[in-house]
Design an enzyme around this catalytic site. Structure first.
Site, PDB file in Angstrom:
ATOM      1  N   GLY A  41       0.843  -1.191   0.000  1.00 25.55           N
ATOM      2  CA  GLY A  41       0.000   0.000   0.000  1.00 25.55           C
ATOM      3  C   GLY A  41       0.872   1.233   0.000  1.00 25.55           C
ATOM      4  CE  LYS A  42       5.410   4.879  -0.504  1.00 25.03           C
ATOM      5  NZ  LYS A  42       6.571   3.996  -0.293  1.00 25.03           N
ATOM      6  N   GLY A  43       0.494   5.841   0.667  1.00 22.37           N
ATOM      7  CA  GLY A  43      -0.363   7.010   0.831  1.00 22.37           C
ATOM      8  C   GLY A  43       0.417   8.271   0.531  1.00 22.37           C
TER       9      GLY A  43
END
Ligand code: GLU
Length: 424
Positions: free
Chosen positions: A113-115
Site C-alpha cells: 500500500g502507499k499514501g
C-alpha cells in the site's frame, strides 16, 4: 518491447507506466495467465480524500490525500505515506504496487500500500503538519489497522508523523493501538534500528554486490544522491564500514572529495547551514554532473526518475543500488543493461526499511522488544538471502536483476492468490 523504443517523455517519467511496463515484462516471462495478470495489475483499493484544515493564520485550506492498497493477498497492506507538492494518484499507485513486490521479494507477510498528501511540508508549521496528519488519518481510519493496512514514514514524514497517526487512530478506537503504524518513536512501540534500516539494508546488498564482482569494500567509492532518511543513514553507516563516500548530491547542489567526505562533519554542517554546499574540505559540484562521476557504487536515494534516457548512457558506476523507489525509468533500464551496470533494483535494495517495519509490527503485537543487535542480525540475514535469491534467479533464467526480482515477487503473490482461490 514497443515502449522501449517509442516511449514518450511523459510515459517514461510516469511511475505508473514504469511499474506497468516492468510488470508486463515479468508476467510475460513467467507465462502468467491473463486472469492473474488482471488481478495483479490493478490496485485492489484506491481512496482519495479532500479535507479541510485551519492554517495558523486562520484561513481554511483543503488538502488532497490518497491511500492505495495494491494487494492484500499475502497479508495486510504495508507502505509509507509521503507529503509533497507533486504527489499524484499515479505516483501513489505505482508506489503501492512496488510495496507489494518489495514485501514479496524479502518474503515478509504483507501486501502493498502507499499514501500521500499533496502539500509543501517545508512551508508548513509543526502545528499545521500535525493538523493535516490527524485529519488525513481520521479520513482513512476505517481502512487502516494492524490487520488491514499499516502505514510508515516515507518522503517528508518521520517518527513524529507516525506518533500523530498512532494517537489519532487510537483515540478513534478508544484504546492504544501501536501496531497500526511502523517507524514510530521508541517510546511508543517503535523498533530499535528502524531509522537506520533502509540505509543499513542498502549497505548489506552493496557489500554482496561488491563481493560478487570481486571488488573490495575497503575504499569502494560511493556517490549518494539524497541526504535524508535513506541517503543520510547509508552515508553514515557505509563510511563507518570503510566505504569512501566521495560525493553527496542534494536538491540544491553536490559536494565532492575524491579522497572521501567526512560524513559526521558534513551532517553537522548541513544541520547548521541548511545545505551541503560550501562544505569545507570538499569542492562544490553541479548536481546533474555528480550522478555521472566515475565510482564503484551510485546510490540514488531521493525521488523517482533520476536516471532516464537522457543520462543513463553516461552513468559511470559499476553498481547501481536503488535506495529510492523508482529512481530509474524503464527506458534507462535497457541502456544500463547494455553498459553492464550491476543494478540492485529498488524492490530489493531499499527493502531494509519495510523489513524492520515488519519486525516492529511483530514486536508491537507481542509486546516484547528486541535488542538492536537482534534487529540488525535478522535484517542482514533477510537482505543477504534475498540478494542471493534474486541474483541466482537472474542467472538461472538469463534475465537482469530487476526482471528477476519482479518475476520472483509476482510468482510469490500469484501463488498466494491461487492457494486462496477467488471468493465469489
Ligand atoms: N516508505 C518505505 C518504503 O518505501 C518503508 C515502508 C514501510 O516500512 O512500510 O519502503
Amino acid at each position: 518491447m514497443l515502449l522501449e523504443t517509442t516511449a514518450s517523455v511523459d510515459q517514461e517519467v510516469n511511475p505508473w507506466e514504469s511499474a506497468a511496463h516492468r510488470f508486463d515484462e515479468a508476467a510475460e516471462l513467467l507465462g502468467l495467465d491473463d486472469g492473474m495478470r488482471k488481478v495483479l495489475k490493478r490496485p485492489a483499493m484506491e481512496l482519495s480524500v479532500n479535507f479541510p484544515v485551519v492554517l495558523d493564520d486562520g484561513r481554511i485550506e483543503v488538502f488532497t490525500g490518497y491511500r492505495v492498497q495494491h494487494s492484500i493477498a499475502r497479508g495486510p497492506a504495508k507502505g509509507g505515506i509521503r507529503f509533497a507538492p507533486d504527489v499524484s494518484l499515479d505516483e501513489v499507485r505505482a508506489l503501492a504496487a512496488w510495496m507489494t513486490w518489495k514485501c514479496a521479494v524479502v518474503n515478509i507477510p504483507f501486501g502493498g500500500g502507499k499514501g500521500g498528501v499533496i502539500c509543501e511540508p517545508h512551508l508548513l508549521s509543526d502545528g499545521e503538519l500535525e493538523r493535516i496528519t490527524r485529519r488525513y488519518t481520521a479520513e482513512i481510519s476505517e481502512f487502516i489497522g494492524p490487520e488491514r493496512d499499516v502505514p510508515a514514514p516515507d518522503v517528508n514524514t518521520n517518527e513524529q508523523t507516525m506518533a500523530w497517526i498512532m494517537d489519532t487512530y487510537s483515540m478513534h478506537q478508544r484504546h492504544t493501538v501501536t501496531a497500526v503504524v511502523t517507524g514510530k518513536p521508541l517510546e511508543l512501540g517503535g523498533s530499535r534500528g528502524r531509522p537506520e534500516a533502509t540505509g543499513r539494508g542498502c549497505m548489506f546488498v552493496s557489500i554482496q554486490a561488491l563481493r560478487k564482482l570481486g571488488l573490495p569494500v575497503e575504499g569502494a567509492r560511493v556517490v549518494i544522491q539524497g541526504f535524508g532518511n535513506v541517503g543520510g543513514m547509508a552515508a553514515r553507516l557505509m563510511s563507518r564500514a570503510g566505504f569512501r563516500i566521495v560525493c553527496i548530491v542534494e536538491w540544491d547542489g553536490a559536494v565532492y572529495n575524491p579522497r572521501g567526505l567526512d560524513i559526521e562533519a558534513l551532517t553537522k554542517y548541513r544541520s547548521e547551514t541548511g545545505s551541503v554546499r560550501g562544505f569545507p574540505g570538499a569542492g562544490d559540484m553541479d548536481k546533474d554532473e555528480a550522478l555521472l562521476l566515475d565510482c564503484d557504487i551510485l546510490i540514488p536515494a531521493a525521488r523517482e526518475n533520476v536516471i532516464t534516457s537522457s543520462n543513463a548512457d553516461r552513468i559511470n558506476a559499476k553498481i547501481l543500488c536503488e535506495g529510492a523507489n523508482g529512481p530509474t525509468t524503464f527506458v534507462a533500464d535497457s541502456i544500463l543493461a547494455e553498459k553492464k551496470v550491476f543494478v540492485i533494483p529498488d524492490i530489493l535494495a531499499n527493502a531494509g526499511g519495510v523489513t524492520v517495519s515488519y519486525f516492529e509490527w511483530v514486536q508491537d503485537r507481542q509486546g516484547y522488544f528486541w535488542t538492536e543487535e537482534r534487529v540488525n542480525e535478522e535484517l542482514e540475514e533477510i537482505m543477504v538471502a534475498s540478494f542471493d535469491a534474486v541474483t541466482h534467479y537472474a542467472e538461472r533464467h538469463s534475465v537482469n536483476n530487476r526482471t528477476a526480482a519482479y518475476m520472483l515477487a509476482l510468482d510469490r503473490v500469484a501463488n498466494a492468490i491461487r492457494r486462496r482461490g477467488l471468493y465469489a
